[in-house]
Design a protein around this motif. Structure first.
Motif, PDB file in Angstrom:
ATOM      1  N   SER A 287    -127.917 -37.368  48.009  1.00  0.00           N
ATOM      2  CA  SER A 287    -127.531 -36.007  48.362  1.00  0.00           C
ATOM      3  C   SER A 287    -126.246 -35.658  47.622  1.00  0.00           C
ATOM      4  O   SER A 287    -125.543 -36.538  47.100  1.00  0.00           O
ATOM      5  CB  SER A 287    -127.320 -35.899  49.873  1.00  0.00           C
ATOM      6  N   ASN A 288    -125.901 -34.371  47.572  1.00  0.00           N
ATOM      7  CA  ASN A 288    -124.667 -33.954  46.904  1.00  0.00           C
ATOM      8  C   ASN A 288    -123.452 -34.608  47.542  1.00  0.00           C
ATOM      9  O   ASN A 288    -122.507 -35.017  46.850  1.00  0.00           O
ATOM     10  CB  ASN A 288    -124.530 -32.428  46.967  1.00  0.00           C
ATOM     11  N   GLU A 289    -123.460 -34.726  48.869  1.00  0.00           N
ATOM     12  CA  GLU A 289    -122.340 -35.365  49.572  1.00  0.00           C
ATOM     13  C   GLU A 289    -122.213 -36.830  49.190  1.00  0.00           C
ATOM     14  O   GLU A 289    -121.098 -37.355  49.015  1.00  0.00           O
ATOM     15  CB  GLU A 289    -122.514 -35.225  51.084  1.00  0.00           C
ATOM     16  N   GLU A 290    -123.346 -37.517  49.042  1.00  0.00           N
ATOM     17  CA  GLU A 290    -123.319 -38.933  48.653  1.00  0.00           C
ATOM     18  C   GLU A 290    -122.816 -39.102  47.222  1.00  0.00           C
ATOM     19  O   GLU A 290    -122.110 -40.076  46.914  1.00  0.00           O
ATOM     20  CB  GLU A 290    -124.720 -39.533  48.808  1.00  0.00           C
ATOM     21  N   VAL A 291    -123.181 -38.181  46.349  1.00  0.00           N
ATOM     22  CA  VAL A 291    -122.687 -38.217  44.964  1.00  0.00           C
ATOM     23  C   VAL A 291    -121.173 -38.053  44.948  1.00  0.00           C
ATOM     24  O   VAL A 291    -120.455 -38.789  44.246  1.00  0.00           O
ATOM     25  CB  VAL A 291    -123.368 -37.121  44.117  1.00  0.00           C
ATOM     26  N   ILE A 292    -120.669 -37.093  45.713  1.00  0.00           N
ATOM     27  CA  ILE A 292    -119.220 -36.866  45.782  1.00  0.00           C
ATOM     28  C   ILE A 292    -118.508 -38.113  46.288  1.00  0.00           C
ATOM     29  O   ILE A 292    -117.493 -38.547  45.719  1.00  0.00           O
ATOM     30  CB  ILE A 292    -118.920 -35.664  46.699  1.00  0.00           C
TER      31      ILE A 292
END
Length: 250
Positions: A77-82
């Motif tokens: 997810s985008n949050e995991e990438v961040i």
């Protein structure tokens, strides 16, 4: 023919024959050996058939049920990438990066490059290619194509490790509050808290904010990465360089 019937026929044929006890015994052993051999032939193909069935069943189950690694290999997810980028960026120093950087810097200082052609030759060196490979190996899966090169040139990745080198200070990511822009869902501005700790256990904290803009053409990839705010006018770099001066303030 069943073994019992073969024995009966054998003894029926031999009952009127005048033979020595040894001859009779040898004949009996020969017949027994022939029967056992025939029995083994019947068992062996059956064993092979069972083995083939077992192997086929195993392969079917394996194909039908992918491993845990395959099941878990889904896009982040985008949050995991961040979080993955921040964990690499704010836990340091990265000793391998510093080693590769120093190897490259030492090569440049030891080798004269008086023109562009000679410098281009340096760019073919193992020292340089190892360093350049380390960036995509570390961050490449999180950024869209071409973005990482601009981040390297603008010193936005591994930006604090150089300042941590030759100090007794370690940096750790303490907490992250990820905020997604309401009107622009591909923009995230996380609030980040990091700590600096020296070998004596003295610790100070620093808060900053960064901006992640995800690519619209490459879902799950960061298309732009910036620092938008650094703690109350004091940069993290300054706190690293003047650590002792800030120990009593935080």
């Amino acid at each position: 023919m069943k073994p019992r019937k073969e024995f009966d026929e054998f003894f029926e044929e031999m009952k009127d024959v005048d033979r020595s006890e040894e001859a009779k015994r040898n004949s009996l052993l020969a017949l027994k050996d022939r029967i056992e051999t025939k029995r083994k032939r019947n068992i062996f193909p059956a064993f092979i058939s069972l083995a083939i069935i077992a192997i086929a069943s195993f392969l079917f189950i394996t194909i039908s049920n992918p491993s845990e690694t395959e099941q878990s290999a889904k896009p982040l997810s985008n949050e995991e990438v961040i979080m993955a980028v921040l964990e690499r960026e704010y836990n340091g120093p990265d000793d391998e990066y510093l080693r590769l950087m120093n190897n490259w810097m030492n090569l440049q200082s030891e080798t004269k490059a008086e023109n562009q052609e000679q410098y281009n030759q340096l760019l073919q060196s193992k020292e340089y290619t190892d360093l350049m490979d380390y960036f995509p190996n570390t961050f490449g899966e999180y950024f869209s194509e071409g973005v990482l090169t601009s981040l390297i040139n603008s010193n936005l990745v591994f930006k604090y490790d150089y300042f941590l080198e030759d100090t007794d200070i370690e940096m750790h990511l303490e907490s992250v509050e990820i905020k997604q822009e309401k009107d622009h869902p591909n923009i995230y501005r996380p609030k980040i808290e990091v700590s600096l700790t020296n070998s004596k256990g003295q610790k100070i904290y620093h808060t900053l904010q960064e901006e992640f803009i995800f690519s619209t053409s490459e879902p799950g990839k960061i298309g732009r990465y910036n620092i938008t705010k650094d703690g109350d006018g004091v940069t993290l770099k300054e706190k690293i360089k003047n650590f002792i001066a800030y120990v009593g303030d935080d």
